[in-house]
Design a protein around this motif. Structure first.
Motif, PDB file in Angstrom:
ATOM      1  N   TYR A  54      -3.993   1.744   4.154  1.00  0.00           N
ATOM      2  CA  TYR A  54      -3.916   1.966   2.788  1.00  0.00           C
ATOM      3  C   TYR A  54      -3.507   3.427   2.558  1.00  0.00           C
ATOM      4  O   TYR A  54      -2.774   3.724   1.516  1.00  0.00           O
ATOM      5  CB  TYR A  54      -5.213   1.665   1.828  1.00  0.00           C
ATOM      6  CG  TYR A  54      -5.023   1.800   0.375  1.00  0.00           C
ATOM      7  CD1 TYR A  54      -4.323   0.824  -0.195  1.00  0.00           C
ATOM      8  CD2 TYR A  54      -5.509   3.085  -0.320  1.00  0.00           C
ATOM      9  CE1 TYR A  54      -4.427   0.758  -1.700  1.00  0.00           C
ATOM     10  CE2 TYR A  54      -5.252   3.220  -1.649  1.00  0.00           C
ATOM     11  CZ  TYR A  54      -4.852   1.963  -2.393  1.00  0.00           C
ATOM     12  OH  TYR A  54      -4.752   2.092  -3.623  1.00  0.00           O
ATOM     13  N   GLN A 105       7.658  -2.194   4.658  1.00  0.00           N
ATOM     14  CA  GLN A 105       7.117  -3.328   4.017  1.00  0.00           C
ATOM     15  C   GLN A 105       5.638  -3.689   4.495  1.00  0.00           C
ATOM     16  O   GLN A 105       5.130  -3.359   5.649  1.00  0.00           O
ATOM     17  CB  GLN A 105       7.845  -4.820   4.216  1.00  0.00           C
ATOM     18  CG  GLN A 105       7.954  -5.372   5.667  1.00  0.00           C
ATOM     19  CD  GLN A 105       8.682  -6.413   5.885  1.00  0.00           C
ATOM     20  OE1 GLN A 105       9.354  -6.938   4.853  1.00  0.00           O
ATOM     21  NE2 GLN A 105       8.746  -7.025   6.885  1.00  0.00           N
ATOM     22  N   GLN A 106       4.787  -4.316   3.431  1.00  0.00           N
ATOM     23  CA  GLN A 106       3.349  -4.327   3.586  1.00  0.00           C
ATOM     24  C   GLN A 106       3.144  -5.515   4.560  1.00  0.00           C
ATOM     25  O   GLN A 106       3.767  -6.409   4.384  1.00  0.00           O
ATOM     26  CB  GLN A 106       2.630  -4.514   2.524  1.00  0.00           C
ATOM     27  CG  GLN A 106       1.177  -4.451   2.424  1.00  0.00           C
ATOM     28  CD  GLN A 106       0.376  -4.660   1.340  1.00  0.00           C
ATOM     29  OE1 GLN A 106       0.469  -5.763   0.609  1.00  0.00           O
ATOM     30  NE2 GLN A 106       0.053  -3.550   0.993  1.00  0.00           N
ATOM     31  N   ALA A 122      -4.338  -2.920   1.113  1.00  0.00           N
ATOM     32  CA  ALA A 122      -3.851  -2.784   2.409  1.00  0.00           C
ATOM     33  C   ALA A 122      -3.091  -4.179   3.013  1.00  0.00           C
ATOM     34  O   ALA A 122      -2.772  -4.384   4.245  1.00  0.00           O
ATOM     35  CB  ALA A 122      -4.916  -2.445   3.494  1.00  0.00           C
ATOM     36  N   GLY A 123      -2.947  -5.144   2.072  1.00  0.00           N
ATOM     37  CA  GLY A 123      -2.400  -6.480   2.429  1.00  0.00           C
ATOM     38  C   GLY A 123      -3.287  -7.501   3.186  1.00  0.00           C
ATOM     39  O   GLY A 123      -2.975  -8.481   3.569  1.00  0.00           O
ATOM     40  N   GLY A 180      -0.296   3.606   6.184  1.00  0.00           N
ATOM     41  CA  GLY A 180       0.460   2.620   6.851  1.00  0.00           C
ATOM     42  C   GLY A 180       0.332   1.912   7.942  1.00  0.00           C
ATOM     43  O   GLY A 180      -0.624   2.856   8.929  1.00  0.00           O
TER      44      GLY A 180
END
Length: 745
Positions: A482, A499-500, A528-529, A485
């Motif tokens: 977060y 890209q996440q 954070a995906g 990356g």
């Protein structure tokens, strides 16, 4: 015909077939013998076409009624192979079904009326066949029990429940969820053996196959407390079919010979996380809270000292030094004093050798060197946070120290006993062990697929401890992603596109895994995906695990999508029904009466009247009883916030070229072929993005120039790998620690 009236009359005989027969007969006569009706042939053909159209229309209306009646008793067979499961970058496929509307509540209510219940009962011939099967077991009964289409009395599939709950809508469509809604997390409720694992297979299959390029692929992690062999084999088969078998990892406490290794406390952003992951497994209720805090403090002291000494923390080291804190204190004190003055340590040892132990306190009589070091620290006002913490620990009497950490020692014993110790405390220097060592950072960067089998049936305590530690590690990793990356710290050459990365976590029986670490994962992990899909039986399981109704509500409140299979607890079913609106249904009531005439001069003896009255009634759109009587493989789903869908999942079908392993032994052989010793440390994390040879040579040259740490004492352990000294880390420092090992030639 039935849809023209206020009340939809579907539970009735298909009377439309009668006019269909009449119209088709008239059409046949008009076309075949127009002269019999005194018609010109061209006019007869025209009338015949009109009658044929009317016959087709009435037949379709009648067939709609017949199909509806059949659906109430038996649903059409629905099965899919793995290849047939649709995979989309925009939608997540759930199964076949329909959006539940007020008309479906009306239809289901009609089915349970006195008139409608007759259409739910099996025929007399069907009942006779079942009674015959109970009495006899021969060739004839094998015929009646056959599932062939030509068997008019074939038995119902063993799905239990009431098929009419889904059969009230014959026109099904593919039910999908917008893929962007998954970040809001999904919770699946269902009692034992009703289809949760099958739903998980459908979702996991799509997650594994989604994305064609390495950058588009998604991380897939499945937590399985039971250790389901079928799910393990399914994940491997799908990974192999998708060409991702090199990204597939198994961590299984029940099968250590094929399991990868994982250090649950080896990677952290703050060193204090190590103590939190271990002490978090201890009970904090009542008087245990104080002992839990003591355990946290001593584990934190040990972890900070290990990091300062350049050693990667693991369960084995922490267990060793919690039970023998003196050794760690002496190691750290020697390292610290050597940095100040190389002759100081020798002087302290000499003083300790000549000291009269009669002058020492009872707790220090057998530890003269520790007593001398403590005295030196106090007299010279030496202050080092780590040294001070270790000194405060060794000042305790040994028996007293053992008492205050008594709750910690059994847990550490379980985590460091037998072959489990090899998995949770991997020996990085053992080049003969080909089982890979993974961490979440490497898994996320290479878009890995991980099956985590915790074997909770054998040892629930160890399973819970490892699962909670993994969740805590994931929370830490999510926080790092977060902020910085997933590729933070890598050279620009190795970084992915901005890209996440989507991280799909499937948590079966998640009530057995969850703790205080799980709540922030679903509360803040979406940024954070992280996309969590949690499977459990009842709401009470979560409350029992957390010990607090408020925390259980806090957990459930973080799931935006709810899928409810058959449950057996009304409170769990109310999680769904309480979120739905009430709807108005119609009821038909027949009124009939008669009145005698009292006028003797009147020709009427009595008068009578008959009529139908339509009444409205407010009811729940879906009741708890509807949820608790679902057949296996069926569910209600609240998607896109508030849309209620009724779905049924496809049954698994056998594929001719299926790559599914036949047994775990066959899978073990496959995995051993994929296990290999990694020559370069970066290959374990960046298989898809391997650095150039020039970069590798530059890195090796840089590392060879750093040298090896000094060995301060002959009592130190001799290992094949020496670890590089790292600077001291304060508790409040958020810098990530990554230990690097060098081969000791």
């Amino acid at each position: 015909m039935s849809d023209r009236h206020l009340i939809e009359a579907l539970l009735r005989p298909p009377v439309e077939f009668y006019p269909a027969i009449v119209h088709s007969s008239c059409g046949f006569i008009c076309i075949a013998a127009p002269w019999s009706l005194a018609l010109h042939p061209s006019i007869g053909y025209g009338f015949g076409s009109i009658f044929a159209a009317l016959a087709i229309r009435r037949f379709r209306q009648g067939w709609k009624i017949v199909r509806y009646h059949r659906n109430l008793k038996r649903l059409p067979h629905y099965a899919m192979t793995s290849k047939q499961i649709p995979v989309s970058r925009k939608f997540l496929f759930l199964g076949k079904g329909f959006e539940w509307e007020p008309k479906h509540t009306q239809r289901l209510h009609d089915c349970f009326t006195a008139r409608g219940s007759a259409y739910l009962k099996p025929s007399k011939l069907f009942k006779f066949a079942r009674e015959l099967e109970k009495k006899y077991d021969n060739t004839f009964t094998k015929f009646t029990s056959s599932q062939s289409f030509w068997n008019p009395v074939k038995p119902l599939p063993p799905v239990e429940g009431i098929p009419a709950i889904h059969g009230i809508e014959p026109n099904e469509i593919d039910v999908v969820q917008n893929i962007s809604a998954r970040v809001g997390h999904t919770v699946v409720f269902g009692t034992t053996r009703v289809g949760k694992t099958r739903l998980a297979e459908v979702l996991v299959t799509q997650d594994i196959h989604r994305g064609k390029t390495p950058e588009e692929r998604e991380v897939v992690v499945f937590f399985d407390p039971k250790g389901d062999a079928d799910m393990l084999k399914r994940m491997y088969a799908e990974a192999k079919r998708a060409g991702r078998e090199n990204e597939f990892y198994i961590f299984h406490l029940g099968y250590p010979e094929i399991s990868a290794r994982y250090n649950a406390v080896g990677r952290f952003g703050r060193v204090s996380e190590v103590a939190g992951r271990i002490s978090g497994q201890l009970s904090g209720a009542g008087n245990s809270a104080a002992f839990k805090e003591f355990a946290w403090r001593f584990v934190n002291i040990v972890a900070r000292a290990l990091v300062e000494l350049g050693r990667r923390p693991d369960y084995l080291l922490i267990s060793r030094y919690v039970q023998n804190i003196d050794s760690l204190f002496l190691d750290y004190a020697k390292t610290y004093f050597d940095k100040q003055d190389l002759s100081l340590w020798g002087n302290l040892v000499e003083i300790a050798a000549n000291i009269d132990i009669k002058n020492l306190s009872f707790s220090m009589k057998e530890r003269p060197l520790i007593a001398v070091i403590n005295q030196y620290i106090l007299e010279n006002k030496v202050f080092d946070p780590i040294l001070e913490g270790l000194a405060s620990a060794v000042r305790y009497d040994k028996t007293y120290f053992d008492k205050i950490v008594a709750s910690l020692l059994p847990l550490l014993e379980k985590l460091t006993t037998g072959k489990i110790s090899e998995l949770l405390s991997p020996d990085y220097s053992n080049v003969q062990d080909e089982r890979p060592i993974f961490d979440w950072e490497a898994i996320i960067r290479k878009r890995g697929i991980v099956y985590v089998g915790l074997d909770a049936l054998s040892d629930a305590t160890v399973a819970s401890a490892v699962g909670n530690s993994m969740f805590a590690d994931l929370v830490s990793m999510a926080g790092h992603i977060y902020k910085f990356g997933a590729d933070e710290g890598l050279p620009a050459t190795f970084r992915n596109k901005p890209q996440q990365i989507k991280i799909n976590l499937h948590c079966d029986e998640f009530n057995e895994l969850m703790g205080d670490e799980f709540i922030p994962l679903i509360n803040k992990g979406g940024g954070a995906g992280v996309q969590v899909t949690a499977y459990t039986q009842t709401l009470s399981d979560i409350e029992a695990r957390l010990g607090n109704r408020a925390k259980a509500g806090q957990t459930i409140g973080n799931f935006n999508t709810l899928i409810m299979l058959r449950v057996k607890e009304p409170a769990t079913a109310q999680l769904l029904t309480n979120q739905l609106f009430t709807v108005t249904i119609l009821q038909s009531m027949v009124n009939s009466g008669s009145t005698d005439s009292s006028n003797p001069d009147d020709d009427k003896v009595f008068t009578s009247n008959t009529g139908d009255r339509v009444l409205s009634k407010d009811v729940q759109m879906v009741t708890e009883a509807n949820v608790m009587n679902l057949p296996k493989g069926q569910a209600f789903a609240l998607l896109d916030g508030s849309k209620l869908w009724k779905i049924r999942m496809p049954l698994p079908a056998v594929d001719k070229d299926d790559v599914m392993p036949q047994s775990l032994q066959e899978l073990a052989n496959y995995m051993r072929k994929n296990y290999h010793v990694v020559t370069n440390w970066w290959e374990s994390a960046f298989t898809e993005y391997a650095p150039s040879q020039e970069t590798a040579k530059n890195f090796e040259a840089m590392m060879s120039g750093m040298g090896k740490p000094k060995v301060a004492d002959a009592d130190y352990e001799k290992a094949a790998l020496s670890e590089i000294d790292v600077p001291a880390i304060d508790d409040d420092t958020s810098t990530e620690i990554d230990m690097i090992t060098i081969d000791d030639e």
